[in-house]
Design an enzyme around this catalytic site. Structure first.
Site, PDB file in Angstrom:
ATOM      1  N   SER A 147       0.855  -1.197   0.000  1.00 35.69           N
ATOM      2  CA  SER A 147       0.000   0.000   0.000  1.00 35.69           C
ATOM      3  C   SER A 147       0.886   1.240   0.000  1.00 35.69           C
ATOM      4  CB  SER A 147      -0.842  -0.035   1.285  1.00 35.69           C
ATOM      5  OG  SER A 147      -1.405   1.216   1.567  1.00 35.69           O
ATOM      6  N   TYR A 160      -3.513  -0.033   9.970  1.00 33.36           N
ATOM      7  CA  TYR A 160      -3.332  -0.459   8.574  1.00 33.36           C
ATOM      8  C   TYR A 160      -1.902  -0.143   8.105  1.00 33.36           C
ATOM      9  CZ  TYR A 160      -4.567  -0.596   3.521  1.00 33.36           C
ATOM     10  OH  TYR A 160      -4.644  -0.865   2.180  1.00 33.36           O
TER      11      TYR A 160
END
Ligand code: GCO
Length: 264
Positions: A147, A160
């Protein structure tokens, strides 16, 4: 250089979390390039069946398996079943993931742990059991879906980011341990894509929507199909000496500090 370098026809690719979103887009890309797709999801058999039917309607050879990637026992039996019913797993894409957008100061420890479990621990669990076959065959491709948050922080996504930053290092370490078996472990780092996961921050009028378009040199949200090329490259012979690399597909976000919102 020949185009067959990118040939993945007949390879079996397990893509976790591939009933929708980026997982489905990457699996679709691999499938349209000739790979047999093994779909995984955990929400319901119905959702898996629907996804399998969709892949098949595009001519992709597809099978579906419902299992929870965070539960080792389930993973072990699903992989055994896949290897018996479909065959060896040549390509593993660790895509299944979740996000919880909560400021760290307000976040419950149980929620933090759940994000780490799905986004970081599960790629370890699934890889550990899939890679055993790859080591025996001395060949395999593992792709961990990282990510922007493998590199950058952002308000409200601390768990996250911790998981995705960890996944980047896990990718490097898997490459460190498994490259000698002719297994290439790499990552794909998607930028900001239009999926159901980003739907809440993409709605018209949400300040984040304009922010992302302004922050991205390509000046738009990515289309999930933009990830297919990276997935095919990292699944094919073309990447046989690429190890521990994260290929960011982000419209240039990581290349720049960004610009003031009044600058075009
Ligand atoms: C967010 C987004 C991201 C993305 C993606 C970026 O809230 O910032 O949901 O975390 O989904 O992973 O690369």
């Amino acid at each position: 250089m020949s185009i067959s370098l990118f040939d993945i026809k007949g390879k079996n690719a397990l893509v976790t979390g591939s009933t929708h979103g980026l997982g489905m887009a990457m699996a679709r890309g691999l499938g349209l390039a000739g790979a047999n797709i093994i779909v995984n999801g955990n929400s319901s058999q119905e959702k898996i069946d629907k996804a399998v039917a969709q892949y098949k309607s595009e001519g992709i050879n597809t099978t579906g398996y419902k299992f929870n990637v965070t539960r080792e026992e389930e993973v072990i039996s699903a992989i055994a079943q896949i290897e018996t019913e479909v065959g060896q797993i040549d390509i593993l894409v660790n895509n299944a993931g979740i996000i919880k957008r909560t400021p760290l100061i307000e976040m419950e420890v149980s929620d933090f742990k759940e994000v780490i479990d799905v986004d970081l621990v599960s790629p370890f669990i699934v890889s550990k059991h899939v890679v055993k076959g790859m080591i025996a065959r001395k060949e395999g491709k593992v792709i961990n879906i990282c990510s922007m948050m493998s590199e950058l922080g952002r308000n409200g996504v601390g768990a996250y980011a911790a998981a995705k930053g960890g996944l980047k290092m896990l990718t490097q370490n898997m490459a460190t341990e498994w490259a000698k078996h002719n297994i290439q472990v790499n990552g794909i780092g998607p930028g900001y894509f239009a999926t159901s996961q980003t739907a809440p921050i993409r709605v018209d009028g949400h300040p984040f929507n304009g922010f992302i378009v302004n922050r991205t040199p390509a000046a738009k949200w990515g289309d999930p199909s933009d990830l297919a090329g990276a997935a095919i490259f990292l699944s094919s012979k073309a990447s046989d000496f690429v190890n521990g690399h994260v290929l960011y597909v982000d419209g240039g976000i990581l290349a720049t500090i960004g610009k003031p919102s009044n600058e075009s």
